[in-house]
Design a protein around this motif. Structure first.
Motif, PDB file in Angstrom:
ATOM      1  N   ALA A 334       0.862  -1.181   0.000  1.00  0.00           N
ATOM      2  CA  ALA A 334       0.000   0.000   0.000  1.00  0.00           C
ATOM      3  C   ALA A 334       0.895   1.225   0.000  1.00  0.00           C
ATOM      4  O   ALA A 334       2.075   1.148   0.363  1.00  0.00           O
ATOM      5  N   LEU A 335       0.344   2.345  -0.402  1.00  0.00           N
ATOM      6  CA  LEU A 335       1.101   3.595  -0.400  1.00  0.00           C
ATOM      7  C   LEU A 335       0.687   4.402   0.819  1.00  0.00           C
ATOM      8  O   LEU A 335      -0.508   4.576   1.097  1.00  0.00           O
ATOM      9  N   ASP A 336       1.687   4.887   1.550  1.00  0.00           N
ATOM     10  CA  ASP A 336       1.471   5.555   2.825  1.00  0.00           C
ATOM     11  C   ASP A 336       1.441   7.073   2.650  1.00  0.00           C
ATOM     12  O   ASP A 336       2.275   7.648   1.935  1.00  0.00           O
ATOM     13  N   PHE A 337       0.483   7.710   3.327  1.00  0.00           N
ATOM     14  CA  PHE A 337       0.341   9.166   3.255  1.00  0.00           C
ATOM     15  C   PHE A 337       1.637   9.877   3.613  1.00  0.00           C
ATOM     16  O   PHE A 337       2.017  10.870   2.972  1.00  0.00           O
ATOM     17  N   THR A 338       2.349   9.387   4.602  1.00  0.00           N
ATOM     18  CA  THR A 338       3.565  10.061   5.061  1.00  0.00           C
ATOM     19  C   THR A 338       4.743   9.853   4.124  1.00  0.00           C
ATOM     20  O   THR A 338       5.742  10.572   4.218  1.00  0.00           O
ATOM     21  N   GLU A 339       4.662   8.869   3.218  1.00  0.00           N
ATOM     22  CA  GLU A 339       5.786   8.571   2.334  1.00  0.00           C
ATOM     23  C   GLU A 339       5.669   9.258   0.974  1.00  0.00           C
ATOM     24  O   GLU A 339       6.613   9.206   0.180  1.00  0.00           O
ATOM     25  N   ILE A 340       4.523   9.881   0.690  1.00  0.00           N
ATOM     26  CA  ILE A 340       4.302  10.444  -0.642  1.00  0.00           C
ATOM     27  C   ILE A 340       5.324  11.522  -1.000  1.00  0.00           C
ATOM     28  O   ILE A 340       5.853  11.530  -2.123  1.00  0.00           O
ATOM     29  N   PRO A 341       5.654  12.470  -0.104  1.00  0.00           N
ATOM     30  CA  PRO A 341       6.667  13.465  -0.489  1.00  0.00           C
ATOM     31  C   PRO A 341       7.989  12.840  -0.909  1.00  0.00           C
ATOM     32  O   PRO A 341       8.592  13.264  -1.903  1.00  0.00           O
ATOM     33  N   GLN A 342       8.423  11.799  -0.176  1.00  0.00           N
ATOM     34  CA  GLN A 342       9.689  11.160  -0.528  1.00  0.00           C
ATOM     35  C   GLN A 342       9.565  10.379  -1.824  1.00  0.00           C
ATOM     36  O   GLN A 342      10.490  10.361  -2.651  1.00  0.00           O
ATOM     37  N   LEU A 343       8.423   9.731  -2.053  1.00  0.00           N
ATOM     38  CA  LEU A 343       8.232   8.993  -3.304  1.00  0.00           C
ATOM     39  C   LEU A 343       8.196   9.948  -4.490  1.00  0.00           C
ATOM     40  O   LEU A 343       8.741   9.634  -5.559  1.00  0.00           O
ATOM     41  N   MET A 344       7.569  11.106  -4.337  1.00  0.00           N
ATOM     42  CA  MET A 344       7.575  12.090  -5.411  1.00  0.00           C
ATOM     43  C   MET A 344       8.998  12.572  -5.685  1.00  0.00           C
ATOM     44  O   MET A 344       9.383  12.801  -6.839  1.00  0.00           O
ATOM     45  N   ASP A 463      20.173   9.459  -2.435  1.00  0.00           N
ATOM     46  CA  ASP A 463      19.004   8.957  -1.707  1.00  0.00           C
ATOM     47  C   ASP A 463      18.242   7.942  -2.553  1.00  0.00           C
ATOM     48  O   ASP A 463      17.728   6.939  -2.025  1.00  0.00           O
ATOM     49  N   PHE A 464      18.161   8.183  -3.861  1.00  0.00           N
ATOM     50  CA  PHE A 464      17.445   7.250  -4.734  1.00  0.00           C
ATOM     51  C   PHE A 464      18.167   5.906  -4.804  1.00  0.00           C
ATOM     52  O   PHE A 464      17.519   4.853  -4.833  1.00  0.00           O
ATOM     53  N   THR A 465      19.501   5.915  -4.834  1.00  0.00           N
ATOM     54  CA  THR A 465      20.231   4.640  -4.870  1.00  0.00           C
ATOM     55  C   THR A 465      19.951   3.826  -3.611  1.00  0.00           C
ATOM     56  O   THR A 465      19.788   2.604  -3.684  1.00  0.00           O
ATOM     57  N   ALA A 466      19.884   4.507  -2.449  1.00  0.00           N
ATOM     58  CA  ALA A 466      19.573   3.795  -1.205  1.00  0.00           C
ATOM     59  C   ALA A 466      18.146   3.244  -1.253  1.00  0.00           C
ATOM     60  O   ALA A 466      17.892   2.092  -0.854  1.00  0.00           O
ATOM     61  N   PHE A 467      17.208   4.058  -1.741  1.00  0.00           N
ATOM     62  CA  PHE A 467      15.816   3.612  -1.859  1.00  0.00           C
ATOM     63  C   PHE A 467      15.714   2.416  -2.802  1.00  0.00           C
ATOM     64  O   PHE A 467      15.005   1.435  -2.509  1.00  0.00           O
ATOM     65  N   ALA A 468      16.412   2.467  -3.945  1.00  0.00           N
ATOM     66  CA  ALA A 468      16.354   1.369  -4.916  1.00  0.00           C
ATOM     67  C   ALA A 468      16.898   0.080  -4.315  1.00  0.00           C
ATOM     68  O   ALA A 468      16.329  -0.998  -4.517  1.00  0.00           O
ATOM     69  N   SER A 469      17.994   0.177  -3.576  1.00  0.00           N
ATOM     70  CA  SER A 469      18.574  -1.020  -2.961  1.00  0.00           C
ATOM     71  C   SER A 469      17.643  -1.595  -1.894  1.00  0.00           C
ATOM     72  O   SER A 469      17.489  -2.822  -1.785  1.00  0.00           O
TER      73      SER A 469
END
Length: 704
Positions: A334-344, A463-469
């Protein structure tokens, strides 16, 4: 004296503008500093939306030199360098751009502090010996290379020139290098040059997974993230616009009490290492005003509830359906309300990676792209990107144009790039695709005309490389984690060089899981990027020449050690390898690359994916059909081609791969048709290895 613009006096007073109005190029109404200010913002001189904003801070200067250098800096900003100073310096610009002005004044500051340490308190006290001593002082410092030392001395030449041209000169003497030449005052020249061609390519183990996840973000996850962002915005607007009443307060209390009674987790977010209630999400769910949540939690009787939250933190799921998958598996539960800014943030970063890497644009060119830059072709055909170029763009007087100019020939966009641009157009529907307002948190502000800074984008990429891993591990794909780059941070300027490296050297490697590099090279060379100003074709030629030189050098060393070689092109490969010793040193210029690539006797390309070398001859090549090109398509190697040669190493690789296929074919879990196919493939590879052993020739006996 050089004439000042009509808007400014010959000698400024404390209220005089730092920058003449006729020189202002920044869009909008930028803040204009005056002469008395300690901070001189140079933003009015900057029209490039992605350029760094710089500011001269006079408070850092020694008191005794501040006013003398302030006047010289004002002259440098508003007037051109006297023509007499430009004699003998064809590469100098009469006017510096804002970054050049800032760098020059920064070097003056360093000189002023050194003079203070020498007991001097005025520029008039300097002599030729003073300048010589300072040049020697800088040249002795281990961190100062020749180019930097040269810029230091040129900055002092400008100090002398603009002081002499002012209405109240301080009396700076002419630096001795202006009369006798600068070489004797500089450290020794380095063995190799710098610049774009000296940057390290991003390794495959880093670039491959990074591109894979960037493409997945753009192709597969973008729809979910953008929809979730709209859902999150609706929740936020509901919380912000709901009026606070007794009824809404009662709903909030009932909502929170029911969570505690059930022992259910409370919607929360992690902030500074602790879980805190997500007030906006709770307000939207409970149907109350946002301030009522804050007031309710601040009450003393709710201290126990705050402890409960710390022990029972929960997610803030959005109603957004997750449609994106990785091999059939949803990429998120599921997609979390608090994570949307970071996902964008990650989504816009992925778009930058895709566009920068798969076009070969420089970072500033990517940042300057605008909404509508890649229209749908009519009639259908190739997508073209219309953008601006900044490097080497000069006005009629030879000065750099901060705004750049439209690229003479548009870039060619392959499908992944077009998709990334369409995503960016949804994020930033007006103006610049990377406008800071569109990518800021919170969103919804008017466009600023400025883009995300390069330093900020560098952090976003890390930050994106860490997220991807993390995502790779969560989805049980450890082979797709992004390996650390041994050369340091990925940055923004290495994608262009890396693209050329991979096209020239790894057309079938790991990164090609996402993009066919042979197709990409053909697209880039088909008339658009090749003809345009500063196209990537020169970088491709340099990387291809380097790959050729490396292949010939390795082959030469192998043959001298007695390694055997076979194939219809073996004799031509031996002849080419004999010239390898002439390639000592690095290939750094396009002219050097052309000398190698233009010699038909040297066109040898290693293709480890096909276990062979291509000794390329256009008339004999089977990798081309109707397309016309001067480079082989290594992703289309044909086993019957007359350009093939193999060494003992290739034969060993054939046997190793055949053994791996035989092991797979022997597995009982494998369906019989697939097992038979693998076994036949293994038999074919072993036949090629046997043929090599039968036909190979060696220049000498292997060393004992």
């Amino acid at each position: 004296m050089t004439a000042l613009p009509a808007e400014l006096p010959a000698l400024p007073d404390w209220t005089t503008p730092v920058i003449a109005p006729s020189l202002v190029v920044a869009p909008g109404r930028p803040f204009m500093p005056v002469y008395a200010d300690d901070d001189w913002s140079l933003t009015p001189l900057i029209a490039n939306p992605g350029a760094k904003r710089v500011c001269i801070d006079w408070s850092h200067f020694p008191d005794s030199f501040r006013e003398e250098m302030r006047l010289a800096a004002w002259m440098m900003i508003n007037t051109a360098l006297p023509a007499s100073v430009l004699v003998g310096h064809p590469a100098w610009h009469p006017r510096l751009g804002p970054n050049g002005i800032y760098d020059t004044v920064r070097r003056w500051n360093r000189f002023a502090h050194w003079l203070t340490g020498q007991g001097l308190s005025t520029l008039a006290a300097c002599t030729a010996d003073t300048f010589t001593a300072y040049a020697a002082h800088r040249a002795r410092r281990p961190e100062v290379v020749r180019d930097d030392a040269s810029r230091e001395l040129v900055a002092l030449t400008r100090l002398w020139a603009f002081d002499a041209a002012s209405a109240a000169p301080a009396g700076v003497p002419m630096p001795p290098w202006q009369q006798y030449g600068i070489d004797d005052y500089l450290p020794a020249a380095p063995a190799v040059g710098g610049g774009e061609n000296s940057r390290e390519a991003i390794p495959e183990a880093t670039m491959g997974p990074l591109l894979i996840w960037a493409l997945r973000m753009v192709d597969d996850f973008a729809g979910d993230i953008l929809t979730a962002q709209q859902d999150a915005r609706r929740l936020t607007e509901r919380a912000e616009h709901t009026a606070g009443t007794r009824e809404s307060m009662a709903r909030l209390a009932r909502y929170l009490d029911q969570l505690v009674e059930r022992g259910a987790p409370v919607p929360a977010r992690r902030l500074k290492g602790e879980y805190q209630v997500s007030a906006t999400y709770i307000a939207a769910q409970a149907g109350c005003a946002l301030r009522q949540v804050s007031n309710h939690l601040r009450s003393e009787r709710r201290e126990g509830f705050r402890d409960y939250v710390r022990r029972h933190p929960g997610p803030c799921p959005l109603p957004t359906p997750v449609t994106g998958t990785v091999d059939g598996r949803p990429w998120a539960a599921a997609l979390d309300f608090t994570e949307i800014p970071q996902l964008m943030r990650h989504l816009s970063t992925a778009c930058f990676i895709v566009v920068a890497y798969l076009t070969g644009m420089r970072p500033g060119e990517v940042m300057a792209l605008e909404n509508g830059c890649c229209p749908e072709p009519n009639p259908p055909g190739r997508h073209l990107i219309y953008g601006r170029v900044f490097k080497g763009v000069l006005d009629q007087d030879g000065n750099h144009l901060s705004a750049g100019q439209p690229r003479e020939v548009p870039w060619v966009a392959i499908t992944p790039v077009v998709t990334a641009i369409r995503v960016l157009e949804r994020i930033a529907p007006d103006g610049l695709l990377f406008d800071t307002a569109a990518h800021a948190i919170p969103r919804g502000r008017a466009a600023t005309g400025r883009t995300i800074g390069f330093e900020a984008m560098r952090h976003r990429i890390e930050d994106f490389t860490a997220f991807a891993s993390e995502l790779a591990l969560r989805l049980d794909r450890p082979q797709e984690t992004v390996c650390a780059d041994p050369h340091g941070a990925i940055g923004t300027a290495r994608f262009r060089r890396t693209l050329a490296w991979h096209i020239a050297r790894r057309p079938g490697g790991l990164v090609a899981l996402a993009v066919q590099y042979g197709h990409l090279r053909t697209t880039m060379s088909a008339g658009y990027a090749a003809r345009g100003r500063d196209g990537i074709h020169e970088l491709l030629d340099i990387e291809t020449a380097r790959a050729t030189a490396d292949t010939l050098t390795t082959l030469h060393d192998d043959l001298t050690q007695g390694v055997g070689i076979s194939g219809p092109a073996a004799r031509r490969a031996i002849h080419a390898a004999a010239q390898a010793p002439t390639f000592t040193g690095s290939i750094r210029t396009h002219r050097q690359a052309r000398d190698i690539l233009g010699n038909p006797a040297l066109t040898v390309y290693d293709n480890p994916r096909a276990f062979l070398m291509c000794v390329y001859n256009r008339d004999r090549a089977l990798c081309h059909r109707l397309d016309i090109t001067d480079a082989p398509r290594l992703d289309r190697c044909q086993p019957s081609c007359a350009n093939i040669a193999r060494t003992d190493q290739h034969a060993d690789q054939l046997r190793q791969h055949a053994q791996a296929l035989e092991k797979q074919a022997a597995s009982e879990a494998l369906p019989d048709p697939l097992a038979d196919r693998l076994a036949r493939r293994a038999e074919h590879l072993l036949g090629l290895a046997d043929r090599h052993e039968h036909d190979c020739i060696a220049l000498q006996e292997p060393p004992s």
